[in-house]
Write an enzyme that holds these catalytic residues in place. Structure first.
Site, PDB file in Angstrom:
ATOM      1  N   HIS A  64     -18.475 -24.068 -36.143  1.00 31.18           N
ATOM      2  CA  HIS A  64     -17.798 -23.595 -37.353  1.00 31.18           C
ATOM      3  C   HIS A  64     -16.958 -24.684 -38.014  1.00 31.18           C
ATOM      4  O   HIS A  64     -16.332 -24.440 -39.047  1.00 31.18           O
ATOM      5  CB  HIS A  64     -16.957 -22.342 -37.058  1.00 31.18           C
ATOM      6  CG  HIS A  64     -15.733 -22.580 -36.243  1.00 31.18           C
ATOM      7  ND1 HIS A  64     -15.697 -22.395 -34.876  1.00 31.18           N
ATOM      8  CD2 HIS A  64     -14.490 -22.968 -36.598  1.00 31.18           C
ATOM      9  CE1 HIS A  64     -14.482 -22.663 -34.432  1.00 31.18           C
ATOM     10  NE2 HIS A  64     -13.736 -23.019 -35.452  1.00 31.18           N
ATOM     11  N   ASP A 109     -21.504 -21.607 -30.780  1.00 29.51           N
ATOM     12  CA  ASP A 109     -20.551 -22.321 -31.631  1.00 29.51           C
ATOM     13  C   ASP A 109     -20.408 -23.770 -31.151  1.00 29.51           C
ATOM     14  O   ASP A 109     -19.407 -24.149 -30.543  1.00 29.51           O
ATOM     15  CB  ASP A 109     -19.206 -21.584 -31.596  1.00 29.51           C
ATOM     16  CG  ASP A 109     -18.237 -22.074 -32.645  1.00 29.51           C
ATOM     17  OD1 ASP A 109     -18.674 -22.790 -33.566  1.00 29.51           O
ATOM     18  OD2 ASP A 109     -17.036 -21.736 -32.542  1.00 29.51           O
ATOM     19  N   SER A 202      -9.754 -25.835 -32.823  1.00 25.74           N
ATOM     20  CA  SER A 202     -11.192 -25.588 -32.724  1.00 25.74           C
ATOM     21  C   SER A 202     -11.951 -26.891 -32.575  1.00 25.74           C
ATOM     22  O   SER A 202     -11.653 -27.879 -33.240  1.00 25.74           O
ATOM     23  CB  SER A 202     -11.698 -24.884 -33.989  1.00 25.74           C
ATOM     24  OG  SER A 202     -11.241 -23.566 -34.044  1.00 25.74           O
TER      25      SER A 202
END
Length: 250
Positions: A64, A109, A202
């Site tokens: 992402h 992801d 992230s």
């Protein structure tokens, strides 16, 4: 550092978009030489993610964290200073996993970034080891997560933070997250402790015994643990195959 890149980083941190390491502390400078800071340009604007060097020409991060343009900074401690240890490299190719699912059903992801030029190894820049495809990290393992950004809901930092987190049972995350998948994800962070990785962290690695086992993926909106990490071990065949295929395409 290129003046424009430094200005973009300054603006980004003014807007508090860099994310959180909650309950951690400042890392010793260059003690995580694999860490990468990603500055991402997309149609939605400017954002930041973490990542980590897995070979001189490849960085691994979360799927992402994709964008139309990605700049990678290696060897940084204070991301808003022009440190002599830093290396700034643009991304040649961003290869997101073909089965990546965006929010709210975040799956697979993971993304490989092929660098436009190879990183130079130094005391501040070194790749981290990846796991064997058959070796699964177990609940109870004590691991480290590092990242830049907020250290509480309102207080920011520009220096690399680190926190030690323990791997939890899959059931702990299955009880909290509807789409948790134990085959491709790891549950990390004791729910009884105020320690976690969150948002702009992230893409950063979960490192256990000097091996990158997970990638920061998602968690609760409050930042309370546990959080969900991509299980690198499950993707090792894809990682090796992709790096091998692209290595001949410089």
């Amino acid at each position: 550092m290129q003046p424009l890149l430094f200005l973009l980083i300054f603006v980004l941190f003014q807007e508090d978009e860099a994310g959180k390491i909650i309950g951690g502390r400042e890392a010793r400078p260059n003690s995580h030489p694999y860490m990468a800071f990603l500055l991402i340009q997309s149609p939605e604007g400017l954002s930041a993610c973490g990542g980590f060097l897995v070979r001189e020409d490849f960085v691994l991060t979360a799927g992402h964290c994709f964008g139309s343009s990605i700049n990678v900074t290696l060897g940084a401690h204070n991301i808003r200073r022009q440190e002599g240890t830093q290396q700034h490299i643009t991304v040649l190719r961003a290869i997101r996993h073909p089965d990546y699912n965006p929010p709210p059903v975040i799956q697979n992801d993971i993304m490989l970034l092929q660098l436009r030029s190879r990183a130079r190894r130094s005391r501040a820049v070194k790749p981290v080891a990846l796991p064997q495809a058959t070796k699964r990290v177990q609940p109870g393992a004590l691991c480290t997560v590092a990242g830049w950004g907020l250290v509480s809901q309102r207080r920011g930092t520009n220096v690399l933070q680190e926190v030690k987190l323990r791997v939890q049972t899959d059931q702990t995350c299955a009880n909290r997250f509807q789409f948790y998948n134990s085959q491709t994800q790891i549950c990390v962070g004791n729910p009884r402790e105020r320690k976690s990785a969150f948002k702009g962290d992230s893409g950063g690695p979960l490192v256990c015994n000097n091996v990158a086992q997970g990638i920061v993926s998602y968690g609760s909106s409050s930042g309370n643990p546990p959080a969900v990490f991509t299980r690198i071990q499950s993707f090792m065949p894809w990682i090796k195959r992709t790096m091998r295929r692209l290595s001949s395409r410089y």
